[in-house]
Design a protein around this motif. Structure first.
Motif, PDB file in Angstrom:
ATOM      1  N   LEU A 214       0.827  -1.205   0.000  1.00 32.66           N
ATOM      2  CA  LEU A 214       0.000   0.000   0.000  1.00 32.66           C
ATOM      3  C   LEU A 214       0.867   1.263   0.000  1.00 32.66           C
ATOM      4  N   THR A 215       1.930   1.233   0.776  1.00 31.66           N
ATOM      5  CA  THR A 215       2.834   2.389   0.817  1.00 31.66           C
ATOM      6  C   THR A 215       3.488   2.626  -0.544  1.00 31.66           C
ATOM      7  N   GLU A 216       3.927   1.544  -1.176  1.00 35.33           N
ATOM      8  CA  GLU A 216       4.549   1.666  -2.498  1.00 35.33           C
ATOM      9  C   GLU A 216       3.597   2.258  -3.532  1.00 35.33           C
ATOM     10  N   ASN A 217       2.304   2.058  -3.306  1.00 36.75           N
ATOM     11  CA  ASN A 217       1.299   2.560  -4.247  1.00 36.75           C
ATOM     12  C   ASN A 217       0.605   3.827  -3.733  1.00 36.75           C
ATOM     13  N   ASN A 218       1.255   4.493  -2.775  1.00 34.27           N
ATOM     14  CA  ASN A 218       0.781   5.786  -2.254  1.00 34.27           C
ATOM     15  C   ASN A 218      -0.641   5.722  -1.701  1.00 34.27           C
ATOM     16  N   ILE A 219      -0.943   4.628  -1.016  1.00 31.44           N
ATOM     17  CA  ILE A 219      -2.257   4.482  -0.378  1.00 31.44           C
ATOM     18  C   ILE A 219      -2.097   4.696   1.120  1.00 31.44           C
ATOM     19  N   ASP A 220      -2.660   5.784   1.616  1.00 32.43           N
ATOM     20  CA  ASP A 220      -2.613   6.071   3.046  1.00 32.43           C
ATOM     21  C   ASP A 220      -3.439   5.021   3.780  1.00 32.43           C
ATOM     22  N   HIS A 221      -2.941   4.530   4.902  1.00 29.85           N
ATOM     23  CA  HIS A 221      -3.635   3.460   5.622  1.00 29.85           C
ATOM     24  C   HIS A 221      -3.134   3.411   7.058  1.00 29.85           C
ATOM     25  N   MET A 222      -3.903   2.750   7.903  1.00 30.39           N
ATOM     26  CA  MET A 222      -3.462   2.502   9.278  1.00 30.39           C
ATOM     27  C   MET A 222      -4.069   1.195   9.770  1.00 30.39           C
ATOM     28  N   PRO A 223      -3.305   0.432  10.574  1.00 29.38           N
ATOM     29  CA  PRO A 223      -3.834  -0.809  11.139  1.00 29.38           C
ATOM     30  C   PRO A 223      -4.794  -0.495  12.282  1.00 29.38           C
ATOM     31  N   LEU A 224      -5.726  -1.390  12.515  1.00 29.40           N
ATOM     32  CA  LEU A 224      -6.696  -1.229  13.598  1.00 29.40           C
ATOM     33  C   LEU A 224      -6.662  -2.449  14.516  1.00 29.40           C
ATOM     34  N   LYS A 225      -7.007  -2.225  15.747  1.00 29.51           N
ATOM     35  CA  LYS A 225      -7.284  -3.277  16.719  1.00 29.51           C
ATOM     36  C   LYS A 225      -6.133  -4.265  16.911  1.00 29.51           C
ATOM     37  N   GLY A 226      -6.391  -5.569  16.672  1.00 30.56           N
ATOM     38  CA  GLY A 226      -5.505  -6.621  17.129  1.00 30.56           C
ATOM     39  C   GLY A 226      -4.049  -6.526  16.720  1.00 30.56           C
ATOM     40  N   ILE A 227      -3.793  -6.492  15.406  1.00 27.79           N
ATOM     41  CA  ILE A 227      -2.413  -6.483  14.920  1.00 27.79           C
ATOM     42  C   ILE A 227      -1.657  -5.261  15.431  1.00 27.79           C
ATOM     43  N   PHE A 228      -2.288  -4.099  15.337  1.00 24.83           N
ATOM     44  CA  PHE A 228      -1.657  -2.867  15.804  1.00 24.83           C
ATOM     45  C   PHE A 228      -1.378  -2.913  17.299  1.00 24.83           C
ATOM     46  N   LEU A 229      -2.365  -3.323  18.082  1.00 22.51           N
ATOM     47  CA  LEU A 229      -2.205  -3.342  19.535  1.00 22.51           C
ATOM     48  C   LEU A 229      -1.161  -4.357  19.968  1.00 22.51           C
ATOM     49  N   ALA A 230      -1.161  -5.532  19.338  1.00 20.28           N
ATOM     50  CA  ALA A 230      -0.196  -6.567  19.699  1.00 20.28           C
ATOM     51  C   ALA A 230       1.227  -6.082  19.480  1.00 20.28           C
TER      52      ALA A 230
ATOM     53  N   SER B  17       3.883  -9.325  22.123  1.00 23.20           N
ATOM     54  CA  SER B  17       2.819  -9.462  21.117  1.00 23.20           C
ATOM     55  C   SER B  17       2.072 -10.783  21.256  1.00 23.20           C
ATOM     56  N   GLY B  18       2.717 -11.797  21.842  1.00 18.44           N
ATOM     57  CA  GLY B  18       2.064 -13.083  22.023  1.00 18.44           C
ATOM     58  C   GLY B  18       0.937 -13.055  23.035  1.00 18.44           C
ATOM     59  N   LEU B  19       0.881 -12.006  23.868  1.00 18.72           N
ATOM     60  CA  LEU B  19      -0.197 -11.906  24.858  1.00 18.72           C
ATOM     61  C   LEU B  19      -1.523 -11.497  24.233  1.00 18.72           C
ATOM     62  N   ARG B  20      -1.462 -10.911  23.030  1.00 24.16           N
ATOM     63  CA  ARG B  20      -2.682 -10.418  22.378  1.00 24.16           C
ATOM     64  C   ARG B  20      -2.997 -11.305  21.171  1.00 24.16           C
ATOM     65  N   ILE B  21      -3.924 -12.242  21.351  1.00 26.72           N
ATOM     66  CA  ILE B  21      -4.334 -13.120  20.257  1.00 26.72           C
ATOM     67  C   ILE B  21      -5.089 -12.291  19.224  1.00 26.72           C
ATOM     68  N   SER B  22      -4.669 -12.392  17.973  1.00 23.81           N
ATOM     69  CA  SER B  22      -5.272 -11.597  16.906  1.00 23.81           C
ATOM     70  C   SER B  22      -6.170 -12.458  16.029  1.00 23.81           C
ATOM     71  N   GLY B  23      -7.204 -11.822  15.484  1.00 22.06           N
ATOM     72  CA  GLY B  23      -8.091 -12.505  14.554  1.00 22.06           C
ATOM     73  C   GLY B  23      -7.777 -12.061  13.134  1.00 22.06           C
ATOM     74  N   ASP B  24      -8.683 -11.288  12.562  1.00 23.08           N
ATOM     75  CA  ASP B  24      -8.456 -10.754  11.223  1.00 23.08           C
ATOM     76  C   ASP B  24      -7.413  -9.634  11.270  1.00 23.08           C
ATOM     77  N   ILE B  25      -6.882  -9.319  10.102  1.00 24.02           N
ATOM     78  CA  ILE B  25      -6.011  -8.157   9.948  1.00 24.02           C
ATOM     79  C   ILE B  25      -6.900  -6.995   9.516  1.00 24.02           C
ATOM     80  N   ASP B  26      -7.043  -5.998  10.381  1.00 23.63           N
ATOM     81  CA  ASP B  26      -7.926  -4.865  10.094  1.00 23.63           C
ATOM     82  C   ASP B  26      -7.113  -3.672   9.627  1.00 23.63           C
ATOM     83  N   VAL B  27      -7.501  -3.125   8.480  1.00 25.71           N
ATOM     84  CA  VAL B  27      -6.793  -1.988   7.895  1.00 25.71           C
ATOM     85  C   VAL B  27      -7.816  -0.928   7.491  1.00 25.71           C
ATOM     86  N   LEU B  28      -7.507   0.325   7.812  1.00 23.07           N
ATOM     87  CA  LEU B  28      -8.365   1.454   7.454  1.00 23.07           C
ATOM     88  C   LEU B  28      -7.716   2.249   6.328  1.00 23.07           C
TER      89      LEU B  28
END
Length: 390
Positions: A98-114, A121-132
């Motif tokens: 996304l960065t290479e293609n100049n798409i602004d974005h940010m991670p949400l919830k699980g992946i970002f918090l972990a 990071s192993g303390l926070r079990i993640s589900g889907d990868i959420d991206v805004l």
């Protein structure tokens, strides 16, 4: 700790720790000696609340835990830790694209918090990868992901056939999956707007976070409260942990945060989650926030939320929708906010599309059909309440 909680939930709350003190070990050992546990239920609830890593880390330091129980937790934690690392790597791959293609974005919830908030990071079990992403970048992003072997599921493909404008009007996110190994998948939830209770009550997007860089952290808290507190009614304990670790890892402008939360009627929802951050983690708070958190009204609301923790499964579908409405109304002190919640709840249920299944085929009905779609959704909701579908 609340007296009315079961021994299993109480123990899970006590196990939420990253540095088990001698005093805490003594408390846990005493608790285990005084309260017979249903070990099978404890294991199931630890899974539902995504607390197995915390429970395993804590139980390693308690000598009276059954070896078979500890071994099962160890195996689960190995799997979830590996899963987290794979998802984190995959997010970084996607982020680079996304960065290479100049798409602004940010991670949400699980992946970002972990990665950025939890001490491990192993303390926070993640589900889907959420991206805004921004609304104008949705289709470009989807096409890029499709070139990287991500696919839309059946429901999403059906929507895709309705055209770009319908997608942006009807939806706020799209889900894609990428086969990984055997029956394993990487799942990405691509968001361009975040629902604040419903589409007519409040909508948040990437521009909301980016528009005031000085207060982006406070606005990220708003998004967390929307997802964890409003849309999911604090029904899993790891939501409380997420709030604690985010706040604890950031410098917070508390005056500005409370102002932002108050604007959307989120103040008491946030304070109820913060109450449990204080009870479980003893979070350090400014004096005026501390007084609010320990007020009788917030105590009562926080206790009401915690009743959801005892259920064997998280609420979904119609049950969750009704809880969202009930809790959000309870969290308001002003009549005009309660009225807005009720009116937008009704309008958002009427003026929306419907998908329903006939045999193996999915049928799409546009929101313009109004009451026909609400009739179908009402029948579907009632059907879900039947005992065989709970």
């Amino acid at each position: 700790m609340k007296v009315g909680l079961s021994p299993e939930i109480t123990l899970l709350l006590m196990a939420c720790s990253t540095n088990l003190s001698t005093e805490k070990k003594t408390q846990l050992t005493h608790f285990l000696s005084q309260h017979p546990l249903n070990w099978e239920r404890l294991y199931a609830l630890a899974g539902r609340h995504r607390l197995k890593p915390f429970l395993y880390q804590t139980f390693l330091q308690i000598p009276t835990i059954p070896e078979s129980f500890l071994a099962a937790l160890q195996q689960d934690c190995r799997i979830s830790s590996t899963d987290n690392l794979l998802k984190l790597h995959q997010y970084h791959v996607v982020s680079a694209i996304l960065t290479e293609n100049n798409i602004d974005h940010m991670p949400l919830k699980g992946i970002f918090l972990a990665e950025h908030c939890y001490p491990d990071s192993g303390l926070r079990i993640s589900g889907d990868i959420d991206v805004l992403v921004r609304k104008e970048d949705v289709f470009k992003t989807v096409h890029l992901l499709q070139t990287k072997e991500y696919h839309l599921n059946q429901q999403q493909r059906l929507h895709w056939q309705q055209g770009e404008q319908v997608i942006l009007t009807d939806l706020f996110e799209v889900s894609l999956f990428k086969p990984f190994f055997n029956d394993s998948y990487f799942d990405i939830d691509l968001h361009w707007q975040i629902l604040g209770f419903n589409r007519h009550y409040a909508l948040f997007d990437l521009a909301y976070v980016r528009s005031e860089p000085t207060f982006s952290t406070e606005r990220e808290v708003v998004l967390l409260v929307i997802h964890h507190g409003v849309n999911n009614v604090w029904q899993q304990i790891y939501y409380v942990n997420d709030l604690y670790f985010f706040l604890n890892s950031r410098g917070i402008n508390w005056d500005r945060l409370m102002q932002e939360l108050r604007l959307y009627g989120l103040e008491h929802v946030f304070l109820a989650g913060l109450y449990w951050c204080y009870q479980v983690w003893n979070i350090q708070l400014p004096e005026f926030i501390h007084e609010l958190v320990l007020s009788p009204r917030i105590y009562s609301l926080a206790e009401a939320y915690s009743k959801n923790w005892e259920a064997d499964n998280s609420s979904e579908f119609s049950t969750l929708i009704l809880k969202q409405l009930s809790f959000f109304i309870k969290a308001q002190t002003k009549f005009n906010k309660q009225l807005k919640i009720c009116s937008t709840f009704i309008s958002s249920r009427v003026f929306r599309y419907s998908l329903f299944r006939v045999g193996k085929r999915l049928i799409y009905l546009p929101k313009e059909l109004g009451f026909i779609t609400i009739l179908i959704r009402t029948i579907q909701s009632l059907f879900r309440f039947l005992p065989t579908h709970r």
